[in-house]
Design a protein around this motif. Structure first.
Motif, mmCIF file in Angstrom:
data_model
loop_
_atom_site.group_PDB
_atom_site.id
_atom_site.type_symbol
_atom_site.label_atom_id
_atom_site.label_comp_id
_atom_site.label_asym_id
_atom_site.label_seq_id
_atom_site.Cartn_x
_atom_site.Cartn_y
_atom_site.Cartn_z
ATOM 1 N N GLU A 183 0.836 -1.198 0.000
ATOM 2 C CA GLU A 183 0.000 0.000 0.000
ATOM 3 C C GLU A 183 0.875 1.253 0.000
ATOM 4 O O GLU A 183 1.930 1.289 0.646
ATOM 5 N N LEU A 184 0.421 2.285 -0.751
ATOM 6 C CA LEU A 184 1.105 3.568 -0.743
ATOM 7 C C LEU A 184 0.625 4.383 0.444
ATOM 8 O O LEU A 184 -0.575 4.472 0.716
ATOM 9 N N VAL A 185 1.564 4.992 1.150
ATOM 10 C CA VAL A 185 1.246 5.788 2.334
ATOM 11 C C VAL A 185 1.289 7.265 1.951
ATOM 12 O O VAL A 185 2.317 7.771 1.505
ATOM 13 N N GLY A 186 0.162 7.946 2.094
ATOM 14 C CA GLY A 186 0.058 9.356 1.737
ATOM 15 C C GLY A 186 -1.319 9.667 1.183
ATOM 16 O O GLY A 186 -2.256 8.869 1.300
ATOM 17 N N GLN B 171 8.349 7.556 -5.148
ATOM 18 C CA GLN B 171 8.531 8.692 -4.265
ATOM 19 C C GLN B 171 7.717 8.577 -2.975
ATOM 20 O O GLN B 171 7.899 9.386 -2.069
ATOM 21 N N ALA B 172 6.822 7.616 -2.908
ATOM 22 C CA ALA B 172 5.928 7.513 -1.751
ATOM 23 C C ALA B 172 6.450 6.486 -0.753
ATOM 24 O O ALA B 172 7.151 5.537 -1.114
ATOM 25 N N SER C 149 -0.862 7.810 6.627
ATOM 26 C CA SER C 149 0.326 7.584 7.448
ATOM 27 C C SER C 149 0.353 6.122 7.883
ATOM 28 O O SER C 149 -0.641 5.402 7.768
ATOM 29 N N HIS C 150 1.509 5.698 8.398
ATOM 30 C CA HIS C 150 1.608 4.334 8.902
ATOM 31 C C HIS C 150 0.705 4.135 10.109
ATOM 32 O O HIS C 150 0.202 3.031 10.347
ATOM 33 N N GLU C 151 0.483 5.194 10.883
ATOM 34 C CA GLU C 151 -0.419 5.099 12.025
ATOM 35 C C GLU C 151 -1.838 4.795 11.575
ATOM 36 O O GLU C 151 -2.554 3.995 12.208
ATOM 37 N N VAL C 152 -2.272 5.427 10.473
ATOM 38 C CA VAL C 152 -3.604 5.156 9.925
ATOM 39 C C VAL C 152 -3.692 3.699 9.480
ATOM 40 O O VAL C 152 -4.712 3.017 9.687
#
Length: 546
Positions: free
Chosen positions: A176-179, A205-206, A324-327
């Motif tokens: 999964e892309l984070v952002g 870049q993500a 974010s990784h927290e999400v």
């Protein structure tokens, strides 16, 4: 009521029903009454504006005729355009385009059949057509031992559960892309206020999240290790190690074994050397016998973790950008089901580089025991190296022909477990093929020399393999037990010699109608065969040893 109503009355009745249904009512009423949406909408407008005009009431059969009635060739022309590719006209300009109703209407008009997009849609529905997506049902070539492997896997899992040992299903979820990136699916939002995300995705870049899941089949619990580096075998083993330290050893304090079901490929594939090496280290750390059963190739959709854990995680965060990784962690941890599934997620910021090479010697030294059924898919890693196998008694000639493998002799290689036939049947096969093999060899040598033999048979250079050895080597190769390199080690020759023997003997087997069935066992080293042929201890011996 419709047969008793005139045109205006029918419009008003349809308009009233559409108003009662609310949003989408016009289309639903039009389909139920087999009328156009325009007619229903007109009835709604008349009710809302209070128009008193009666309008014109047509006589039975009056009004404009349908396009298909005015043009008998319209329907056949349309069906010719929407025929499947294998039956349609190969020269049709629509063969390689999207066949929308507007495109079909334009093509019909070009052919001289004037029709609108709505008319095309009505005709297609009358002929039983509908908009359909591709259905993923073709699985390709199935492995002949597919069903047998599933049965064997289930038996192993049942045996572990019956003794209170854990059984886990593992796999890597899609990266999964984070952002602020688009996530598939839809979620409820205020009308006209969708969540804004970036127009383009740039994976390079993500930041990324790599969820590796461990699903405990017995407890119905999930553990997801979210990595940030690479999906490697070291990452897969580290995820299992973290699960065992945090949950496994507490949930199963008396466990002596651990069973893992995994896909056939990827970071936990059955060909991945790093996977087996890492599990061997984990077995040594935990003192557990780690048994791995891989799903047959092409059956990853059947892995328990796919439809008992990953599918629920995907539904839980659908339509929500993973900012974010927290999400990511909170979304995974919040996943539950009506059957009581609970999930724990942790972030793993460790580095797992790619390109790590593991030598053949390191693989050969692993404390691995391959099962009798498909040893390449089913194997057990022990906490310590197994005891040396007791060599089978043999003669000096057998020891010499066994090369550098004193524990394996010609007598042991003739074991029915390897050849798939009783020793007596193998002996009869060798006696039947040897004379013809000798004649065939003499014929080949005569052609190669260009003249008859000048010396007596039995003198001169000796063959690297006797006729009996060539037949036995071919039988073992046809059983698909080992590679030609391994067979060369067992017979003390090169792989090329084994290949030539196979080329000589296989036609004779086919001529005599001897079909050699492939075995489900697979061996990589001579030690694997020694362990396979070693007598298994009985239950009484195990109890007495304990």
């Amino acid at each position: 009521m419709f047969p008793h109503l005139d045109e205006r009355q029918r419009r008003l009745v349809m308009g009233a029903e559409a108003r009662i249904l609310g949003h989408g009512g016009i289309r639903a009423v039009a389909r139920a009454a087999r009328a156009s949406e325009t007619t229903v909408r007109k009835g709604v407008n008349e009710l809302e504006t209070g128009e008193a005009r009666l309008g014109r009431v047509r006589r039975p059969g009056g009004g404009r005729k349908k396009a298909a009635e005015l043009d008998p060739g319209l329907r056949p022309a349309l069906l010719a355009l929407v025929e499947p590719d294998m039956r349609g006209d190969p020269m049709s300009p629509l063969r390689w385009t999207v066949k929308s109703t507007r495109t079909l209407a334009a093509e019909l008009t070009r052919q001289g059949h004037r029709a609108s997009a709505d008319t095309v849609g009505d005709l297609l529905r009358e002929e039983g057509f509908s908009l359909q997506a591709n259905a993923k049902t073709i699985e390709g070539t199935q492995h002949p031992d597919r069903d047998a492997q599933f049965r064997y896997l289930n038996e192993q899992a049942r045996d572990h559960r019956d003794t209170g040992d854990p059984v886990i299903s593992v796999d890597t979820k899609k990266k999964e892309l984070v952002g602020q990136y688009k996530n598939a699916g839809r979620s409820w939002q205020p009308a006209g206020e969708p969540v804004m995300v970036k127009t383009h995705d740039f994976p390079g870049q993500a930041d990324k999240a790599i969820p590796y899941g461990i699903y405990d089949m017995t407890a119905n619990t999930g553990w997801v290790n979210v990595g940030t580096d690479h999906d490697t075998a070291a990452f897969a083993v580290a995820s299992i190690r973290r699960w065992w330290q945090a949950r496994g050893r507490h949930d199963y304090p008396g466990a002596r074994r651990l069973m893992i079901t995994a896909d056939a490929g990827g970071s936990n594939g059955y060909r991945t050397r790093g996977w087996k090496t890492g599990l061997a280290a984990l077995a040594a750390e935990t003192g557990l016998d780690i048994t791995v059963c891989h799903l047959p190739p092409g059956t990853s959709k059947w892995n328990k973790i796919e439809h008992r854990l990953f599918s629920h995680i995907t539904m839980n965060w659908r339509g929500r950008p993973l900012t974010s990784h927290e999400v990511v962690l909170q979304s995974i941890a919040a996943t539950t089901t009506r059957t009581g599934l609970t999930v724990h997620a942790e972030l793993d910021t460790g580095q797992y580089p790619t390109g790590i090479h593991i030598s053949d010697e390191a693989i050969a030294a692993l404390p691995i025991t391959r099962h009798r059924f498909h040893g390449d898919w089913n194997y057990t890693l022990r906490p310590q190296l197994p005891l040396e196998a007791t060599p089978v008694s043999s003669t000096a000639a057998d020891q010499a022909s066994a090369g550098t493998n004193p524990g394996l002799t010609l007598h042991s290689l003739q074991d029915p477990e390897l050849t798939g036939m009783p020793r007596q049947q193998l002996s009869e096969l060798i006696d039947a093929l040897m004379p013809q093999l000798e004649l065939q060899r003499e014929r080949t040598l005569r052609i190669r020399r260009g003249h008859e033999r000048l010396v007596a048979p039995g003198t001169g250079a000796k063959a690297k393999l006797t006729p009996a050895d060539r037949i036995l080597a071919t039988v073992l190769h046809q059983r698909k037990l080992a590679t030609m390199d391994l067979l060369g080690q067992l017979f003390g020759v090169t792989a090329m010699t084994i290949s030539r023997a196979n080329q000589e003997v296989r036609p004779l087997l086919e001529t005599h109608g001897h079909h050699i069935n492939a075995s489900t066992a697979r061996f990589r080293t001579p030690a694997d065969i020694t362990t396979f042929l070693a007598p298994h201890p009985t239950q009484s011996e195990i109890k007495s040893a304990c």
